[in-house]
Design a protein around this motif. Sequence first.
Motif, PDB file in Angstrom:
ATOM      1  N   UNK A   1      69.243  86.020   3.442  1.00  0.00           N
ATOM      2  CA  UNK A   1      69.803  85.076   4.418  1.00  0.00           C
ATOM      3  C   UNK A   1      70.306  83.821   3.716  1.00  0.00           C
ATOM      4  N   UNK A   2      71.324  83.997   2.883  1.00  0.00           N
ATOM      5  CA  UNK A   2      71.844  82.873   2.105  1.00  0.00           C
ATOM      6  C   UNK A   2      72.429  81.783   2.981  1.00  0.00           C
ATOM      7  N   UNK A   3      72.802  82.112   4.180  1.00  0.00           N
ATOM      8  CA  UNK A   3      73.300  81.102   5.109  1.00  0.00           C
ATOM      9  C   UNK A   3      72.860  81.455   6.518  1.00  0.00           C
ATOM     10  N   UNK A   4      73.021  80.506   7.429  1.00  0.00           N
ATOM     11  CA  UNK A   4      72.654  80.700   8.834  1.00  0.00           C
ATOM     12  C   UNK A   4      71.200  81.130   8.983  1.00  0.00           C
ATOM     13  N   UNK A   5      70.331  80.517   8.219  1.00  0.00           N
ATOM     14  CA  UNK A   5      68.912  80.898   8.226  1.00  0.00           C
ATOM     15  C   UNK A   5      68.225  80.568   9.546  1.00  0.00           C
ATOM     16  N   UNK A   6      68.803  79.654  10.339  1.00  0.00           N
ATOM     17  CA  UNK A   6      68.191  79.273  11.617  1.00  0.00           C
ATOM     18  C   UNK A   6      68.807  80.004  12.802  1.00  0.00           C
ATOM     19  N   UNK A   7      69.775  80.887  12.525  1.00  0.00           N
ATOM     20  CA  UNK A   7      70.504  81.554  13.605  1.00  0.00           C
ATOM     21  C   UNK A   7      69.580  82.439  14.438  1.00  0.00           C
ATOM     22  N   UNK A   8      69.634  82.258  15.756  1.00  0.00           N
ATOM     23  CA  UNK A   8      68.803  83.030  16.674  1.00  0.00           C
ATOM     24  C   UNK A   8      69.615  83.939  17.600  1.00  0.00           C
ATOM     25  N   UNK A   9      70.811  83.502  17.955  1.00  0.00           N
ATOM     26  CA  UNK A   9      71.598  84.249  18.937  1.00  0.00           C
ATOM     27  C   UNK A   9      73.071  84.301  18.525  1.00  0.00           C
ATOM     28  N   UNK A  10      73.654  85.484  18.614  1.00  0.00           N
ATOM     29  CA  UNK A  10      75.089  85.661  18.431  1.00  0.00           C
ATOM     30  C   UNK A  10      75.660  86.141  19.759  1.00  0.00           C
ATOM     31  N   UNK A  11      76.560  85.366  20.312  1.00  0.00           N
ATOM     32  CA  UNK A  11      77.211  85.745  21.559  1.00  0.00           C
ATOM     33  C   UNK A  11      78.622  86.215  21.252  1.00  0.00           C
ATOM     34  N   UNK A  12      78.950  87.406  21.657  1.00  0.00           N
ATOM     35  CA  UNK A  12      80.260  87.986  21.378  1.00  0.00           C
ATOM     36  C   UNK A  12      81.074  88.014  22.662  1.00  0.00           C
ATOM     37  N   UNK A  13      82.197  87.347  22.636  1.00  0.00           N
ATOM     38  CA  UNK A  13      83.097  87.321  23.785  1.00  0.00           C
ATOM     39  C   UNK A  13      84.392  88.012  23.381  1.00  0.00           C
ATOM     40  N   UNK A  14      84.598  89.279  23.754  1.00  0.00           N
ATOM     41  CA  UNK A  14      85.848  89.962  23.399  1.00  0.00           C
ATOM     42  C   UNK A  14      87.045  89.161  23.873  1.00  0.00           C
ATOM     43  N   UNK A  15      87.976  88.902  22.953  1.00  0.00           N
ATOM     44  CA  UNK A  15      89.146  88.134  23.368  1.00  0.00           C
ATOM     45  C   UNK A  15      90.134  89.071  24.051  1.00  0.00           C
ATOM     46  N   UNK A  16      90.926  88.512  24.919  1.00  0.00           N
ATOM     47  CA  UNK A  16      91.871  89.298  25.711  1.00  0.00           C
ATOM     48  C   UNK A  16      93.314  89.081  25.268  1.00  0.00           C
ATOM     49  N   UNK A  17      93.464  88.631  24.017  1.00  0.00           N
ATOM     50  CA  UNK A  17      94.816  88.410  23.515  1.00  0.00           C
ATOM     51  C   UNK A  17      95.536  89.745  23.391  1.00  0.00           C
ATOM     52  N   UNK A  18      96.728  89.819  23.921  1.00  0.00           N
ATOM     53  CA  UNK A  18      97.450  91.093  23.954  1.00  0.00           C
ATOM     54  C   UNK A  18      97.986  91.507  22.600  1.00  0.00           C
ATOM     55  N   UNK A  19      98.052  90.548  21.627  1.00  0.00           N
ATOM     56  CA  UNK A  19      98.663  90.871  20.342  1.00  0.00           C
ATOM     57  C   UNK A  19      97.650  91.112  19.236  1.00  0.00           C
ATOM     58  N   UNK A  20      96.385  91.381  19.601  1.00  0.00           N
ATOM     59  CA  UNK A  20      95.376  91.606  18.574  1.00  0.00           C
ATOM     60  C   UNK A  20      95.513  92.981  17.948  1.00  0.00           C
ATOM     61  N   UNK A  21      96.183  93.918  18.634  1.00  0.00           N
ATOM     62  CA  UNK A  21      96.293  95.271  18.105  1.00  0.00           C
ATOM     63  C   UNK A  21      95.076  96.117  18.439  1.00  0.00           C
ATOM     64  N   UNK A  22      94.132  95.539  19.163  1.00  0.00           N
ATOM     65  CA  UNK A  22      92.934  96.269  19.543  1.00  0.00           C
ATOM     66  C   UNK A  22      92.968  96.579  21.035  1.00  0.00           C
ATOM     67  N   UNK A  23      92.609  97.793  21.393  1.00  0.00           N
ATOM     68  CA  UNK A  23      92.451  98.118  22.799  1.00  0.00           C
ATOM     69  C   UNK A  23      91.081  97.630  23.242  1.00  0.00           C
ATOM     70  N   UNK A  24      90.851  97.615  24.544  1.00  0.00           N
ATOM     71  CA  UNK A  24      89.554  97.199  25.060  1.00  0.00           C
ATOM     72  C   UNK A  24      88.456  98.123  24.541  1.00  0.00           C
ATOM     73  N   UNK A  25      88.749  99.411  24.392  1.00  0.00           N
ATOM     74  CA  UNK A  25      87.773 100.357  23.850  1.00  0.00           C
ATOM     75  C   UNK A  25      87.425  99.987  22.413  1.00  0.00           C
ATOM     76  N   UNK A  26      88.453  99.643  21.617  1.00  0.00           N
ATOM     77  CA  UNK A  26      88.218  99.239  20.230  1.00  0.00           C
ATOM     78  C   UNK A  26      87.307  98.027  20.168  1.00  0.00           C
TER      79      UNK A  26
END
Length: 245
Positions: free
Chosen positions: A195-220
């Motif tokens: 844990x060379x960094x973020x040693x105090x990290x407890x929670x990661x919240x992931x919010x899928x972005x809805x940008x149409x030009x990401x090249x990723x589908x919602x499934x991806x």
Amino acid sequence: MQHLQPICLPKLKQLCLFFDPNDCIAIMHFIKTPPDCALQCIASRQFRASLEESFQQAQDVAEKSCTGLVRRLSRYSRKYFQHRVPTTLMLHSEDCELGITTCPRDDFGGFHLQIAQDLLDFTENTKAAFLSEFTLPEFHHVTDLLLQIFDFECLPAVSELLPFLSLLPSLQVLTVCICDIRFFDILKKELDPPRRMLSSLKTIKIQPNNMSDTGLTKVDEILATSEFADALNKDGYPVEVVCSQ
């Protein structure tokens, strides 16, 4: 603005700038503010290439003016953050917009910076300079970080992002609007022992972005975030991963 005379405003509580980057630099040069003066700067430059001016020339001019403003604002922010220690931070990056915001800790708007260009993307050099200039030791007490990076292809490159994260030893909650599996691979590597960094990290919240030009589908997006969460859970990380819309 060369005719302006320097003016000292020792009791100013908030400075708001809504100009072209070069005008913002000039105004900040002539106005002397106290170190705890809140700043809101929204600098926007419209792309206007004349017949005599090539696209590359226009881009070079934009890069010079935006980089100059970022350096000036970085110096300003360090004085401000020494008096108003930030605990919540948002970093925003996309093709033609860069921004950094702290949660207000005063009666004004706190520190809010947004630089935008119409019809002209920022160069990699500008983005790298932005992230480098705001990799600040004054963020030592930040506990909540929101990363909105919608252009991972020409990111603030990973080599600049990691030093930024390494200066956040108090970070407990990381919210990311990034759905590129490469980012999660990088993040997991940094969370691996020791844990060379973020040693105090407890929670990661992931919010899928809805940008149409990401090249990723919602499934991806769902697969990328799920694989990352599963990998952390299987390895027994003391980090809760929350996927939300």
